[in-house]
Design a protein around this motif. Structure first.
Motif, PDB file in Angstrom:
ATOM      1  N   THR A 198      34.890  33.456  67.318  1.00  0.00           N
ATOM      2  CA  THR A 198      34.368  32.497  66.352  1.00  0.00           C
ATOM      3  C   THR A 198      34.892  32.914  64.985  1.00  0.00           C
ATOM      4  N   TYR A 199      35.624  32.016  64.333  1.00  0.00           N
ATOM      5  CA  TYR A 199      36.297  32.340  63.067  1.00  0.00           C
ATOM      6  C   TYR A 199      35.467  31.881  61.866  1.00  0.00           C
ATOM      7  N   PHE A 200      35.500  32.708  60.821  1.00  0.00           N
ATOM      8  CA  PHE A 200      34.854  32.363  59.548  1.00  0.00           C
ATOM      9  C   PHE A 200      35.819  32.669  58.404  1.00  0.00           C
ATOM     10  N   ASN A 201      35.870  31.777  57.426  1.00  0.00           N
ATOM     11  CA  ASN A 201      36.671  32.027  56.227  1.00  0.00           C
ATOM     12  C   ASN A 201      35.957  33.047  55.349  1.00  0.00           C
ATOM     13  N   ILE A 202      36.680  34.098  54.971  1.00  0.00           N
ATOM     14  CA  ILE A 202      36.085  35.143  54.129  1.00  0.00           C
ATOM     15  C   ILE A 202      37.113  35.600  53.092  1.00  0.00           C
ATOM     16  N   THR A 203      36.667  36.446  52.178  1.00  0.00           N
ATOM     17  CA  THR A 203      37.560  37.168  51.275  1.00  0.00           C
ATOM     18  C   THR A 203      37.114  38.621  51.228  1.00  0.00           C
ATOM     19  N   ASN A 204      38.036  39.520  50.812  1.00  0.00           N
ATOM     20  CA  ASN A 204      37.637  40.903  50.570  1.00  0.00           C
ATOM     21  C   ASN A 204      37.378  41.097  49.075  1.00  0.00           C
ATOM     22  N   LYS A 205      37.184  42.335  48.670  1.00  0.00           N
ATOM     23  CA  LYS A 205      36.864  42.589  47.259  1.00  0.00           C
ATOM     24  C   LYS A 205      38.000  42.160  46.330  1.00  0.00           C
ATOM     25  N   LYS A 206      39.230  42.176  46.847  1.00  0.00           N
ATOM     26  CA  LYS A 206      40.375  41.772  46.026  1.00  0.00           C
ATOM     27  C   LYS A 206      40.497  40.252  45.926  1.00  0.00           C
ATOM     28  N   GLY A 207      39.684  39.531  46.699  1.00  0.00           N
ATOM     29  CA  GLY A 207      39.747  38.067  46.661  1.00  0.00           C
ATOM     30  C   GLY A 207      40.782  37.476  47.586  1.00  0.00           C
ATOM     31  N   THR A 208      41.337  38.276  48.490  1.00  0.00           N
ATOM     32  CA  THR A 208      42.337  37.776  49.442  1.00  0.00           C
ATOM     33  C   THR A 208      41.661  36.902  50.494  1.00  0.00           C
ATOM     34  N   ASN A 209      42.219  35.720  50.708  1.00  0.00           N
ATOM     35  CA  ASN A 209      41.672  34.819  51.727  1.00  0.00           C
ATOM     36  C   ASN A 209      42.032  35.338  53.116  1.00  0.00           C
ATOM     37  N   LEU A 210      41.006  35.557  53.930  1.00  0.00           N
ATOM     38  CA  LEU A 210      41.180  36.102  55.266  1.00  0.00           C
ATOM     39  C   LEU A 210      40.280  35.363  56.246  1.00  0.00           C
ATOM     40  N   LEU A 211      40.368  35.730  57.520  1.00  0.00           N
ATOM     41  CA  LEU A 211      39.477  35.190  58.544  1.00  0.00           C
ATOM     42  C   LEU A 211      38.724  36.336  59.200  1.00  0.00           C
ATOM     43  N   ASP A 255      29.957  55.803  61.435  1.00  0.00           N
ATOM     44  CA  ASP A 255      30.594  56.990  60.856  1.00  0.00           C
ATOM     45  C   ASP A 255      30.025  57.235  59.464  1.00  0.00           C
ATOM     46  N   LYS A 256      29.298  58.342  59.288  1.00  0.00           N
ATOM     47  CA  LYS A 256      28.634  58.621  58.006  1.00  0.00           C
ATOM     48  C   LYS A 256      29.622  58.906  56.892  1.00  0.00           C
ATOM     49  N   THR A 257      30.859  59.276  57.255  1.00  0.00           N
ATOM     50  CA  THR A 257      31.862  59.558  56.220  1.00  0.00           C
ATOM     51  C   THR A 257      32.529  58.280  55.713  1.00  0.00           C
ATOM     52  N   ALA A 258      32.315  57.176  56.419  1.00  0.00           N
ATOM     53  CA  ALA A 258      32.921  55.911  56.007  1.00  0.00           C
ATOM     54  C   ALA A 258      31.935  55.129  55.147  1.00  0.00           C
ATOM     55  N   LYS A 259      32.449  54.517  54.103  1.00  0.00           N
ATOM     56  CA  LYS A 259      31.575  53.714  53.249  1.00  0.00           C
ATOM     57  C   LYS A 259      31.340  52.338  53.878  1.00  0.00           C
ATOM     58  N   ASP A 260      30.287  51.696  53.427  1.00  0.00           N
ATOM     59  CA  ASP A 260      30.036  50.318  53.872  1.00  0.00           C
ATOM     60  C   ASP A 260      31.223  49.449  53.443  1.00  0.00           C
ATOM     61  N   PHE A 261      31.598  48.515  54.324  1.00  0.00           N
ATOM     62  CA  PHE A 261      32.634  47.600  53.852  1.00  0.00           C
ATOM     63  C   PHE A 261      32.037  46.218  53.702  1.00  0.00           C
ATOM     64  N   VAL A 262      32.541  45.526  52.686  1.00  0.00           N
ATOM     65  CA  VAL A 262      31.928  44.285  52.222  1.00  0.00           C
ATOM     66  C   VAL A 262      32.900  43.132  52.381  1.00  0.00           C
ATOM     67  N   ILE A 263      32.398  42.031  52.908  1.00  0.00           N
ATOM     68  CA  ILE A 263      33.163  40.787  52.935  1.00  0.00           C
ATOM     69  C   ILE A 263      32.372  39.721  52.191  1.00  0.00           C
ATOM     70  N   PHE A 264      33.063  38.687  51.772  1.00  0.00           N
ATOM     71  CA  PHE A 264      32.410  37.594  51.060  1.00  0.00           C
ATOM     72  C   PHE A 264      32.662  36.297  51.824  1.00  0.00           C
ATOM     73  N   THR A 265      31.565  35.654  52.203  1.00  0.00           N
ATOM     74  CA  THR A 265      31.657  34.391  52.936  1.00  0.00           C
ATOM     75  C   THR A 265      31.678  33.230  51.944  1.00  0.00           C
ATOM     76  N   SER A 266      31.730  32.014  52.476  1.00  0.00           N
ATOM     77  CA  SER A 266      31.790  30.834  51.598  1.00  0.00           C
ATOM     78  C   SER A 266      30.428  30.456  51.036  1.00  0.00           C
ATOM     79  N   SER A 267      29.328  30.925  51.665  1.00  0.00           N
ATOM     80  CA  SER A 267      27.987  30.575  51.185  1.00  0.00           C
ATOM     81  C   SER A 267      26.962  31.490  51.839  1.00  0.00           C
ATOM     82  N   GLY A 268      25.743  31.473  51.272  1.00  0.00           N
ATOM     83  CA  GLY A 268      24.658  32.243  51.866  1.00  0.00           C
ATOM     84  C   GLY A 268      24.328  31.759  53.261  1.00  0.00           C
ATOM     85  N   ARG A 269      24.410  30.455  53.454  1.00  0.00           N
ATOM     86  CA  ARG A 269      24.134  29.899  54.779  1.00  0.00           C
ATOM     87  C   ARG A 269      25.157  30.399  55.798  1.00  0.00           C
TER      88      ARG A 269
END
Length: 550
Positions: A198-211, A255-269
């Protein structure tokens, strides 16, 4: 309040009060379908731009759906890692088969041309059983959609040639029953890169458009132009927690040595949908790695018993079918023999008729000879020598006549024997026909009994509740990837011939981006699971950094 729920099998119209929970509606539909493996399914409706919106069962009531209550769909929501090992009951397998087939034909799941043809042949085996040239004419293939529309433009092959290739593969499936053919179909689809994603449009912290691809095996990150090959992948065994705040979606690694990674979706919904789908897939991932519950064990035992009985019936059916075909072949041979004997008898009758004509001519000659005797007596002195010769000729003709009569009697006896043999063969053929009819009657009775047994089993099924909370993976859990399902050996040669034809008729200018990506994957020897294995190498920290730097 009116409720309309559509499935791949049928459409259900219900009346319910507004406060009725979605879980109750889901349970009612599951029960009506006879589905016990409810953890794979969900209720959804289509939002703007045909967006799939899954309804949360635990918190929603009919009144919350507003005008969507008449547009609900009961569909597969979660996919197993290994279809051949995990799907238990026939109705679940059929539901998956019908839904996935629609996805293939509509190009919702990308499928290469040669695999499309092979899948079409399995679909025909499911619908019609073993191929028979006498029963399954060309109209059967022409009157239904068997291939995605894009193939007609991408290759310069006519409909007749496509259908001939499908038919050639269909012949190879002889002996597969409906469930076996559906499983073979699903195992092949499971190899496809877009299956179960199931695909969702997202971006990373740099604002790159990804899936973002949410799957049974974990979370994958794709570039927008390539839905086949993920660039980064995080298996569920590496994910500890999922949460979101509006568009910001946070994934916490184990993995406790890895930081949380964040994605940004198109909306809260949309973040909420990702969370719901992620939690459900993670739960099933963990569940598969724990011992089966007593209910699942019982369900599997029942399914295995039904399968065992069905295999016995199938074996018995094919044994009877083989005997029937042999009997029918013998009947054909008997008919040929009888026809041959009739022809021989006709020839004998013709020879007998000719012999009778000869006898008649001899009798006429004897009469003429008797008349000649009186004349010969008057000329005895003058023609004594001639009379002696005539007397010798008369004796010789009588011997020939006796010999001919002996031959005629012998021929009569021979014809009589043939007639008796024909009558015996006729009686044997009638007895054989009665045996064939009795075998058909027994076959129909056995099939009716099997259908009745399955119906009773389905009526006794009870729904099971989904488990949705995040769980910890057992310490000894196997997190290896499934193996690529191989094509049956007897079909490999057929596929090679088809691939050669496809190369000859390919219209490269009509290829899509996915076609080109798939062709490159083949040249590089890559498949779905090799790609996942490659991009999962290294630790979580490194892969999080790769994602953030995309």
């Amino acid at each position: 309040m009116k409720v309309v729920v559509r499935t791949v099998l049928h459409e259900s119209d219900l009346e319910a009060v507004p406060r009725t929970s979605i879980r109750e509606i889901f349970s009612l539909i599951s029960k009506s379908l006879g589905i016990q493996e409810v953890w794979y399914f969900g209720l959804m409706y289509y939002g703007h731009d045909a967006e799939e919106i899954w309804v949360e069962q635990s918190k929603k009531a009919l009144k919350d759906l507003k005008n969507h209550s008449t547009n609900l769909h009961y569909k597969v929501k979660y996919y197993p890692e290994d279809i051949g090992e995990e799907l238990i009951e026939s109705i679940t397998i059929e539901f998956f088969f019908l839904q996935v087939k629609l996805c293939i034909l509509s190009d919702e799941i990308y499928c290469p041309a040669d695999t499309c043809v092979l899948l079409a042949s399995y679909a025909l085996q499911v619908k019609y059983g073993d191929y028979s040239p006498d029963t399954h004419n060309k109209d059967i293939l022409q009157k239904q959609k068997l291939l995605p529309d894009r193939l007609r433009t991408q290759f310069s092959m006519g409909a007749t040639e496509w259908n001939k290739n499908i038919e050639n593969m269909w012949v190879k499936h002889k002996g597969l029953d409906k469930e076996e053919a559906m499983l073979e179909y699903l195992k092949l689809v499971q190899n496809l890169e877009m299956y179960g994603v199931t695909y969702f449009n997202i971006t990373n912290k740099k604002g790159t458009n990804l899936l973002l691809g949410v799957t049974a095996l974990g979370l994958n990150i794709y570039k927008t132009e390539d839905r086949l090959n993920p660039t980064v992948s995080f298996p569920w065994s590496e994910i500890k927690n999922l949460k979101f705040k509006d568009r910001k979606f946070i994934i916490k690694p184990t993995d406790k040595t890895a930081k949380d990674f964040v994605i940004f979706t198109s909306s809260g919904r949309m973040s909420k949908y990702v969370l719901n789908l992620g939690v459900g897939n993670h739960s099933l991932y963990v569940r598969r790695r724990k011992p089966d519950s007593p209910d699942i064990v019982k369900m599997k035992e029942k399914a295995n018993e039904i399968k065992h009985n069905r295999n016995l019936q199938k074996k018995k059916y094919y044994n009877e079918k083989t005997l029937r075909e042999e009997a029918e072949q013998r009947e054909v041979e008997y008919k040929k023999q009888i026809q041959h004997m009739k022809e021989e008898m006709e020839k004998d009758q013709k020879r007998l008729y000719e012999a009778n004509l000869t006898i008649k001519r001899l009798q006429e000659q004897l009469e003429d000879l008797q008349k000649s005797k009186e004349e010969l007596e008057q000329q005895r002195n003058e023609l004594s020598a001639m009379m002696e010769r005539l007397e010798q000729s008369k004796n010789m003709e009588a011997a020939e006549r006796q010999k001919l009569e002996e031959e005629i009697r012998s021929k009569h006896e021979e014809v009589q024997k043939i007639q008796e043999e024909v009558e015996r063969r006729d009686a044997e053929a009638k007895r054989l026909q009665e045996e064939v009819e009795e075998a058909r009657r027994k076959e129909e009775e056995l099939r009716r009994q099997a259908e009745e047994a399955l119906r009773r089993e389905e009526e006794e099924r009870q729904r099971k509740l989904e488990q949705e909370e995040l769980e910890t993976l057992p310490d000894d859990a196997d997190t290896s990837l499934p193996e690529l399902q191989q094509v049956n050996d007897q079909l490999k040669e057929q596929l090679k011939l088809l691939q050669s034809k496809l190369e000859e008729t390919r219209q490269q200018e009509q290829e899509s981006d996915l076609d080109r990506i798939h062709r490159i994957n083949l040249l590089e020897g890559r498949d779905k699971y090799k790609t996942l294995a490659d991009i999962r190498r290294g630790n979580t920290v490194r892969r999080v950094e790769m994602f953030e730097n995309m």
